[in-house]
Design a protein around this motif. Sequence first.
Motif, mmCIF file in Angstrom:
data_model
loop_
_atom_site.group_PDB
_atom_site.id
_atom_site.type_symbol
_atom_site.label_atom_id
_atom_site.label_comp_id
_atom_site.label_asym_id
_atom_site.label_seq_id
_atom_site.Cartn_x
_atom_site.Cartn_y
_atom_site.Cartn_z
ATOM 1 N N PRO A 79 4.303 4.129 4.326
ATOM 2 C CA PRO A 79 5.144 3.900 3.149
ATOM 3 C C PRO A 79 5.947 5.120 2.697
ATOM 4 O O PRO A 79 7.092 4.977 2.267
ATOM 5 N N LYS A 80 5.386 6.288 2.821
ATOM 6 C CA LYS A 80 6.074 7.488 2.335
ATOM 7 C C LYS A 80 7.161 7.964 3.286
ATOM 8 O O LYS A 80 7.933 8.868 2.949
ATOM 9 N N ALA A 81 7.231 7.377 4.479
ATOM 10 C CA ALA A 81 8.208 7.829 5.475
ATOM 11 C C ALA A 81 9.591 7.225 5.279
ATOM 12 O O ALA A 81 10.561 7.695 5.871
ATOM 13 N N TYR A 82 9.712 6.196 4.463
ATOM 14 C CA TYR A 82 11.000 5.548 4.262
ATOM 15 C C TYR A 82 11.853 6.301 3.253
ATOM 16 O O TYR A 82 11.347 6.801 2.236
ATOM 17 N N SER A 83 13.152 6.331 3.505
ATOM 18 C CA SER A 83 14.089 6.843 2.503
ATOM 19 C C SER A 83 14.357 5.753 1.480
ATOM 20 O O SER A 83 14.081 4.568 1.720
ATOM 21 N N HIS A 100 8.881 -10.162 0.692
ATOM 22 C CA HIS A 100 9.368 -9.465 -0.506
ATOM 23 C C HIS A 100 8.196 -8.879 -1.299
ATOM 24 O O HIS A 100 8.194 -7.700 -1.645
ATOM 25 N N ASP A 101 7.179 -9.699 -1.549
ATOM 26 C CA ASP A 101 6.038 -9.261 -2.351
ATOM 27 C C ASP A 101 5.259 -8.144 -1.667
ATOM 28 O O ASP A 101 4.882 -7.150 -2.310
ATOM 29 N N TRP A 102 4.999 -8.298 -0.375
ATOM 30 C CA TRP A 102 4.242 -7.266 0.345
ATOM 31 C C TRP A 102 5.033 -5.972 0.445
ATOM 32 O O TRP A 102 4.469 -4.882 0.331
ATOM 33 N N LEU A 103 6.332 -6.074 0.660
ATOM 34 C CA LEU A 103 7.161 -4.876 0.761
ATOM 35 C C LEU A 103 7.090 -4.076 -0.541
ATOM 36 O O LEU A 103 6.917 -2.849 -0.530
ATOM 37 N N VAL A 104 7.213 -4.758 -1.656
ATOM 38 C CA VAL A 104 7.140 -4.079 -2.955
ATOM 39 C C VAL A 104 5.741 -3.521 -3.202
ATOM 40 O O VAL A 104 5.579 -2.354 -3.586
ATOM 41 N N SER A 105 4.720 -4.334 -2.970
ATOM 42 C CA SER A 105 3.353 -3.950 -3.312
ATOM 43 C C SER A 105 2.760 -2.897 -2.378
ATOM 44 O O SER A 105 2.074 -1.967 -2.830
ATOM 45 N N TYR A 106 3.002 -3.042 -1.077
ATOM 46 C CA TYR A 106 2.334 -2.190 -0.092
ATOM 47 C C TYR A 106 3.153 -0.997 0.365
ATOM 48 O O TYR A 106 2.603 -0.054 0.932
ATOM 49 N N VAL A 107 4.461 -1.051 0.148
ATOM 50 C CA VAL A 107 5.313 0.038 0.621
ATOM 51 C C VAL A 107 6.035 0.734 -0.530
ATOM 52 O O VAL A 107 5.860 1.930 -0.748
ATOM 53 N N VAL A 108 6.852 -0.016 -1.272
ATOM 54 C CA VAL A 108 7.687 0.615 -2.302
ATOM 55 C C VAL A 108 6.848 1.327 -3.360
ATOM 56 O O VAL A 108 7.160 2.452 -3.762
ATOM 57 N N LYS A 109 5.762 0.712 -3.792
ATOM 58 C CA LYS A 109 4.928 1.323 -4.830
ATOM 59 C C LYS A 109 4.294 2.637 -4.376
ATOM 60 O O LYS A 109 3.904 3.459 -5.216
ATOM 61 N N LYS A 110 4.192 2.849 -3.055
ATOM 62 C CA LYS A 110 3.583 4.060 -2.523
ATOM 63 C C LYS A 110 4.624 5.079 -2.056
ATOM 64 O O LYS A 110 4.274 6.124 -1.507
#
Length: 228
Positions: A79-83, A100-110
């Motif tokens: 998750p932290k590797a994305y710009s 959409h939900d998993w992307l926000v919850s598991y990636v964007v929030k981190k």
Amino acid sequence: MATDVLSQATVGTVLADLAALEDPKIRAVNERHGDDHGVNLTKLRAVAKGLKTDHELAGRLWETGDTAARLVAILISRPKAYSGAELDAMLREARVPKVHDWLVSYVVKKNPHVEELRVAWFTDPDPVVASAGWALTSDRVAKAPDGLDLGELLDLVEAQMKDAPDRLQWAMNECLAAIGIHHPEHRARAIDIGERLEVLKDYPTPPGCTSPFAPIWITEIVRRQAER
């Protein structure tokens, strides 16, 4: 070049594994909620666990556009590797609710760009993108409310939630409930707004689950917290 060939082959293997797990009955249920895949999520998570973290493979799986593959991609990415720009582009592609939900919850929030994305998405004219901004705002309401104007958020909910598209309406309702649950000074107003707007009042709720109707949701969670 050899690495590219190996990664492409791995993508093919993952897609084949997911295809083997496809269940028409699960797909039929998922499609009623807008999710176009038929893989049991426990089994899908097992596929991801077997792959371990592999950010390069995650990118290639995402590029396939396949919903089940994108869910695996989310689980094996860093998750932290994305710009911020990469996540913005991915969210705008993520039209399937579960992705959409998993992307926000598991990636964007981190991700370290979460706050700038929250602010940008919150006022986006695309209601699906805006729903992500509201979901991230709900998270801040619960965990880090300093700097948020909760009264203004309630004003927006009161003015816009009733006529908002479904996904955005759901996210705004979640924010309304979060304010009522976590901030006693705003609880009465949050409940009053929910009662007057009646959003999700008749939403079918399975036995043992809490209704998403904000007045019931707020009251029930606050009651549980008081009993702890």
